[in-house]
Design a protein around this motif. Structure first.
Motif, PDB file in Angstrom:
ATOM      1  N   ASP A   9       0.830  -1.149  -0.108  1.00 11.97           N
ATOM      2  CA  ASP A   9       0.113   0.013   0.170  1.00 11.97           C
ATOM      3  C   ASP A   9       0.817   1.245   0.042  1.00 11.97           C
ATOM      4  N   PHE A  10       2.023   1.495   0.674  1.00 13.05           N
ATOM      5  CA  PHE A  10       2.661   2.454   0.903  1.00 13.05           C
ATOM      6  C   PHE A  10       3.528   2.677  -0.313  1.00 13.05           C
ATOM      7  N   THR A  11       4.131   1.656  -0.901  1.00 16.11           N
ATOM      8  CA  THR A  11       4.892   1.792  -2.178  1.00 16.11           C
ATOM      9  C   THR A  11       4.091   2.296  -3.250  1.00 16.11           C
ATOM     10  N   GLN A  12       2.837   1.834  -3.338  1.00 16.38           N
ATOM     11  CA  GLN A  12       1.890   2.236  -4.441  1.00 16.38           C
ATOM     12  C   GLN A  12       1.440   3.217  -4.100  1.00 16.38           C
ATOM     13  N   GLY A  13       1.015   3.859  -2.945  1.00 20.05           N
ATOM     14  CA  GLY A  13       0.733   5.087  -2.633  1.00 20.05           C
ATOM     15  C   GLY A  13       1.662   6.155  -2.936  1.00 20.05           C
TER      16      GLY A  13
END
Lengths: 189, 189
Positions: free
Chosen positions: A63-67
Motif C-alpha cells: 500500500d505504501f509503495t503504491q501510494g
DNA sequence: AGATCAGACTAACAAGTGTTAGTTTTGATT
DNA sequence: AATCAAAACTAACACTTGTTAGTCTGATCT
C-alpha cells in the motif's frame, strides 16, 4: 472462498497481539486463546505463524509503495506532495494500527519475504527522498541535508500507530493538517 | 568487584543482539555463541536473561529523566530548552545505539521493573510537555496542539538509534544542529 | 608447591514451542 | 433424515527454551 472472514479475524487478532508483545513473544496458544479456540484449530485457516506475519506486513508495505508512486507522479508541487505523503501515512495508520506495529517492529522476522519487503521499503524511501531533493532544487524546501529531512518526517509518520489510539478525539484530517503544519512550517513563531 | 568487565561485555553483546532481533527472539544460546562460550557459563556473570534487559533499559531511562530535569530547571528560554533536549537525545543515542533499541522496542518485556520504567517515561513526557506548553504561553512556540508537537519531536528523537549507525560521517553536533533547524524552524523556505 | 577461586565446561531438567494426524462436532443443503 | 464440508477438538511429536547442578581448568596468592 467467499467467507474467509474467519481467517481475517485470526490475522486481525494476531496483529493486535503482535503489537502488544511482538511477533516472537506471541505463541500460537496465545493467539488461540484470544480467538477462543485451541492452537491446533488455527491451522484449519492458516498454514503457519509465519504466513500470518507475511500477510500483515506485505499488504501494508505494498500500500505504501503504491501510494507514494501515485503521489510522486501527481501534478502537485513538492511541498504539496509531502503533505499528501503525510495524509497517506495518517490514513493507513488509522485503518491499520495493529498492522503498522508489525511492519515497524517485526519485519526482520519475515523469512521467505524478507528480501521482497526490503525492496519495497528501499523503493519507498528512494521516492520519498526524490520528492525532497526536487523540492530543494525548486527552492520550495530549505537546503538542509535531504536525508535528515526524510528521517525526521519518516520517524514521525512511522510512529503514528503508537499515538493514534491514545487520541481518538482527533480525526484523521485534523491530525494530518497539524502534522503538515509542524513538519513543514516548524514550530517557532 | 573491580573487574566486572565480563558482565559488561555480555550486556553490550546482548544489547546488540536485542537490537537485531528483539529480546524474545534472542536465546541465551545465541548470546553465548556471540560471546564465544556456552549458555550455562553466562550464569557465572548474570542471574537471568531478564536481568540483562533490566540493566540495559533502566539505566538509559534514568539518564533521560535526569537529563530533562536539568534542562527544565536551567535558565534558557523554552526554544533553547528544546534544543538541549535534542542534544540530549543525540548524545545518548550516539553513545548507546544498541540499548536505545531495547528501550524503544522491548520495554514491555520488563517483568519486575515495568511499573518503574513506565513511571520514568511518564515523568519524562510530562516535563517535555511542560516545556512546550510554557513555550506556547510565552509566545515562543506556535499555538499548535502541544501533544502533537511533542509527538513529532519525540518520534524523531526516539528513532535516532535506527539512523545514526548508517551515517557515521555525520558528527553528533552537526546532527543535533540539523535536527534543531528542521524540528523548530520547519523545512519550507 | 599447594590452596584458592573465578570462570569455563558437560549434562540434564521441566516447561514451552510450532505443527501434524486423526477424530468429532456443527450447521447448512439435499 | 441423510449428507458433507468446514471447523472445532484431543493427543502427540520433535525441538527449543531458560536455568540449575556439579565438575574441571588455569591463573593468582600464600
Amino acid at each position: 472462498m467467499i467467507q474467509q472472514t474467519r481467517k481475517e479475524e485470526i490475522i486481525k487478532t494476531a496483529a493486535k497481539l503482535f503489537k502488544e508483545k511482538g511477533y516472537s513473544a506471541v505463541t500460537m496458544r496465545d493467539l488461540a486463546t484470544a480467538m477462543g479456540m485451541k492452537a491446533a484449530s488455527l491451522y484449519n485457516h492458516i498454514s503457519s505463524k509465519q504466513e500470518i506475519l507475511k500477510i500483515i506486513i506485505i499488504s501494508i508495505a505494498e500500500d505504501f509503495t503504491q501510494g507514494i508512486d501515485v503521489i510522486y507522479n501527481s501534478e502537485s508541487n513538492n511541498l504539496g506532495k509531502l503533505s499528501q505523503v503525510i495524509e497517506l501515512h495518517v490514513k493507513i495508520a488509522t485503518n491499520n494500527t495493529y498492522g503498522m506495529a508489525s511492519l515497524n517492529n517485526d519485519w526482520m522476522h519475515l523469512e521467505g519475504q524478507l528480501d521482497y519487503y526490503l525492496s519495497l521499503r528501499n523503493k519507498y524511501e528512494a521516492t520519498f527522498l526524490n520528492i525532497i531533493k526536487e523540492g530543494i532544487a525548486s527552492s520550495e524546501i530549505k537546503a538542509v541535508n535531504p536525508e535528515i529531512i526524510m528521517f525526521t518526517m519518516l520517524s514521525t509518520l512511522r510512529s503514528l500507530f503508537l499515538w493514534i489510539p491514545k487520541k481518538e478525539d482527533l480525526n484523521a484530517n485534523d491530525l494530518a493538517n497539524s502534522l503538515s503544519r509542524i513538519l513543514i512550517q516548524g514550530i517557532n513563531k
